[in-house]
Design a protein around this motif. Sequence first.
Motif, PDB file in Angstrom:
ATOM      1  N   THR A   1      18.012 -15.203 -50.083  1.00 36.30           N
ATOM      2  CA  THR A   1      18.687 -14.219 -50.805  1.00 36.30           C
ATOM      3  C   THR A   1      17.689 -13.053 -50.824  1.00 36.30           C
ATOM      4  O   THR A   1      18.430 -12.009 -50.894  1.00 36.30           O
ATOM      5  CB  THR A   1      18.921 -14.896 -52.055  1.00 36.30           C
ATOM      6  OG1 THR A   1      17.820 -15.203 -52.852  1.00 36.30           O
ATOM      7  CG2 THR A   1      19.816 -15.875 -52.059  1.00 36.30           C
TER       8      THR A   1
ATOM      9  N   LYS B   1      18.952 -12.747 -44.788  1.00 34.72           N
ATOM     10  CA  LYS B   1      18.921 -13.426 -43.263  1.00 34.72           C
ATOM     11  C   LYS B   1      18.966 -15.049 -43.298  1.00 34.72           C
ATOM     12  O   LYS B   1      18.663 -15.527 -44.395  1.00 34.72           O
ATOM     13  CB  LYS B   1      17.712 -13.117 -42.665  1.00 34.72           C
ATOM     14  CG  LYS B   1      17.695 -11.501 -42.488  1.00 34.72           C
ATOM     15  CD  LYS B   1      16.278 -10.941 -41.830  1.00 34.72           C
ATOM     16  CE  LYS B   1      16.225  -9.574 -41.647  1.00 34.72           C
ATOM     17  NZ  LYS B   1      14.968  -9.200 -40.885  1.00 34.72           N
ATOM     18  N   THR B   2      19.667 -15.386 -42.397  1.00 31.12           N
ATOM     19  CA  THR B   2      19.587 -16.907 -42.528  1.00 31.12           C
ATOM     20  C   THR B   2      18.104 -17.373 -41.910  1.00 31.12           C
ATOM     21  O   THR B   2      17.429 -16.957 -41.238  1.00 31.12           O
ATOM     22  CB  THR B   2      20.497 -17.324 -41.084  1.00 31.12           C
ATOM     23  OG1 THR B   2      20.115 -16.879 -39.823  1.00 31.12           O
ATOM     24  CG2 THR B   2      21.896 -17.024 -41.293  1.00 31.12           C
TER      25      THR B   2
ATOM     26  N   TYR C   1      20.687 -19.420 -46.077  1.00 38.82           N
ATOM     27  CA  TYR C   1      20.275 -17.749 -46.358  1.00 38.82           C
ATOM     28  C   TYR C   1      19.032 -17.663 -47.543  1.00 38.82           C
ATOM     29  O   TYR C   1      19.044 -18.327 -48.342  1.00 38.82           O
ATOM     30  CB  TYR C   1      21.367 -17.140 -46.945  1.00 38.82           C
ATOM     31  CG  TYR C   1      22.367 -16.749 -45.952  1.00 38.82           C
ATOM     32  CD1 TYR C   1      22.794 -15.907 -45.028  1.00 38.82           C
ATOM     33  CD2 TYR C   1      23.502 -17.629 -46.013  1.00 38.82           C
ATOM     34  CE1 TYR C   1      23.806 -15.791 -44.073  1.00 38.82           C
ATOM     35  CE2 TYR C   1      24.648 -17.786 -45.058  1.00 38.82           C
ATOM     36  CZ  TYR C   1      24.644 -16.535 -44.065  1.00 38.82           C
ATOM     37  OH  TYR C   1      25.847 -16.394 -43.098  1.00 38.82           O
TER      38      TYR C   1
ATOM     39  N   TYR D   1      16.978 -19.560 -52.126  1.00 34.35           N
ATOM     40  CA  TYR D   1      17.747 -19.776 -51.146  1.00 34.35           C
ATOM     41  C   TYR D   1      19.087 -20.280 -51.499  1.00 34.35           C
ATOM     42  O   TYR D   1      19.255 -21.215 -52.368  1.00 34.35           O
ATOM     43  CB  TYR D   1      17.116 -20.927 -50.001  1.00 34.35           C
ATOM     44  CG  TYR D   1      15.699 -20.728 -49.658  1.00 34.35           C
ATOM     45  CD1 TYR D   1      15.433 -19.705 -48.537  1.00 34.35           C
ATOM     46  CD2 TYR D   1      14.614 -20.741 -50.653  1.00 34.35           C
ATOM     47  CE1 TYR D   1      14.383 -19.488 -48.100  1.00 34.35           C
ATOM     48  CE2 TYR D   1      13.273 -20.596 -49.911  1.00 34.35           C
ATOM     49  CZ  TYR D   1      13.158 -19.795 -48.908  1.00 34.35           C
ATOM     50  OH  TYR D   1      11.772 -19.411 -48.511  1.00 34.35           O
TER      51      TYR D   1
ATOM     52  N   LYS E   1      25.477 -22.868 -43.496  1.00 37.44           N
ATOM     53  CA  LYS E   1      24.328 -21.819 -43.239  1.00 37.44           C
ATOM     54  C   LYS E   1      23.354 -21.888 -44.193  1.00 37.44           C
ATOM     55  O   LYS E   1      23.810 -21.997 -45.579  1.00 37.44           O
ATOM     56  CB  LYS E   1      25.099 -20.332 -43.017  1.00 37.44           C
ATOM     57  CG  LYS E   1      25.731 -20.465 -41.646  1.00 37.44           C
ATOM     58  CD  LYS E   1      24.997 -19.544 -40.532  1.00 37.44           C
ATOM     59  CE  LYS E   1      25.620 -19.551 -39.493  1.00 37.44           C
ATOM     60  NZ  LYS E   1      26.533 -18.185 -39.222  1.00 37.44           N
TER      61      LYS E   1
ATOM     62  N   TRP F   1      27.269 -11.202 -51.497  1.00 39.85           N
ATOM     63  CA  TRP F   1      26.196 -11.173 -51.969  1.00 39.85           C
ATOM     64  C   TRP F   1      26.073 -10.569 -53.741  1.00 39.85           C
ATOM     65  O   TRP F   1      25.111 -10.509 -54.021  1.00 39.85           O
ATOM     66  CB  TRP F   1      25.212 -10.083 -51.194  1.00 39.85           C
ATOM     67  CG  TRP F   1      24.908 -10.706 -50.045  1.00 39.85           C
ATOM     68  CD1 TRP F   1      25.197 -10.415 -48.553  1.00 39.85           C
ATOM     69  CD2 TRP F   1      23.848 -12.028 -49.651  1.00 39.85           C
ATOM     70  NE1 TRP F   1      24.675 -11.258 -47.612  1.00 39.85           N
ATOM     71  CE2 TRP F   1      23.929 -12.074 -48.320  1.00 39.85           C
ATOM     72  CE3 TRP F   1      23.259 -12.768 -50.694  1.00 39.85           C
ATOM     73  CZ2 TRP F   1      23.145 -13.126 -47.791  1.00 39.85           C
ATOM     74  CZ3 TRP F   1      22.682 -13.682 -49.932  1.00 39.85           C
ATOM     75  CH2 TRP F   1      22.498 -14.057 -48.624  1.00 39.85           C
TER      76      TRP F   1
END
Length: 290
Positions: free
Chosen positions: A31, A35-36, A29, A280, A27, A271
């Motif tokens: 940062t 969100k993806t 993201y 990313y 996946k 996170w």
Amino acid sequence: MKNILAVSLLFSTFLAFGQQKMADHYKIYNTATGKTVTIDDIVADMASANVLFFGEEHNDTTAHYMELTILKTLIAKYPARVALSMEMFETDTQPVVNEYLKGLIREKNFITDARAWPNYKDYRPLVELAKASNINLIAANAPARYTNMVTRMGLSGLDKLDATGKSHLPPLPIDTAAGKYYQKFETIMGGHSSMPGMQIYQSQNLWDATMAWSIAQYLKVHPGIKIFQMNGGFHSEEKLGAVAQLKKYSPGLRVLNIASLSGTDINQPDWSKYTNLADYIILTDFKAAN
């Protein structure tokens, strides 16, 4: 032209197959938003950036697939405006790299004379894509004999090199980045700050500075090119290391970075660990064999 089209079709087929096979294993993201996102989103972000750092784990096969996909997408989005830069080749081998990309020497000689890494099979698709697409490949890393010299003798040892040796390195003296980067390095080293440990840290700085200098010098000669830089994650995480050195050599550049991490929960990122790591993150479920 037929050969180029055939190779391009081969890569397109490989990537399409790989995308189907790999889709459940990673996946991506953003940062800043949590969100993806997609590779197309990252490549679109490069419209206003100069350099994209990809911090990899060298044995992660999913990360190597992602690197190839990103390079392919960059070339398609910014035709004739992309160059590949790699930690995996050292500055003094640049003539060998150039000769191979031009089709002048055999792959066997290239692998030997460019001192390709033992896992070159993981990077071969990127080199072949660069060759087929007629883009430059920057041999960015400091020659290992010089990083080893610094580990043994400290940065002052580089002053003993002749003009030819120094031509493969950034201008001396090398800036040894202090502060947060050194603290991270100490943590990895187990908190030891003895002289040998400091010299290892100095060799790390030489490594970073040479990659940064290689990119800065290339962009000075080729303004407007988008550089895709590949290196081990520690060199570019938190935009320290090679990224910080690049900012010293070329303050006006906009740099994006990706951190790729394996063996993680790809659906529920922690996170607290990832927010400041990169622009990313790519999380993969790859686990190295014991």
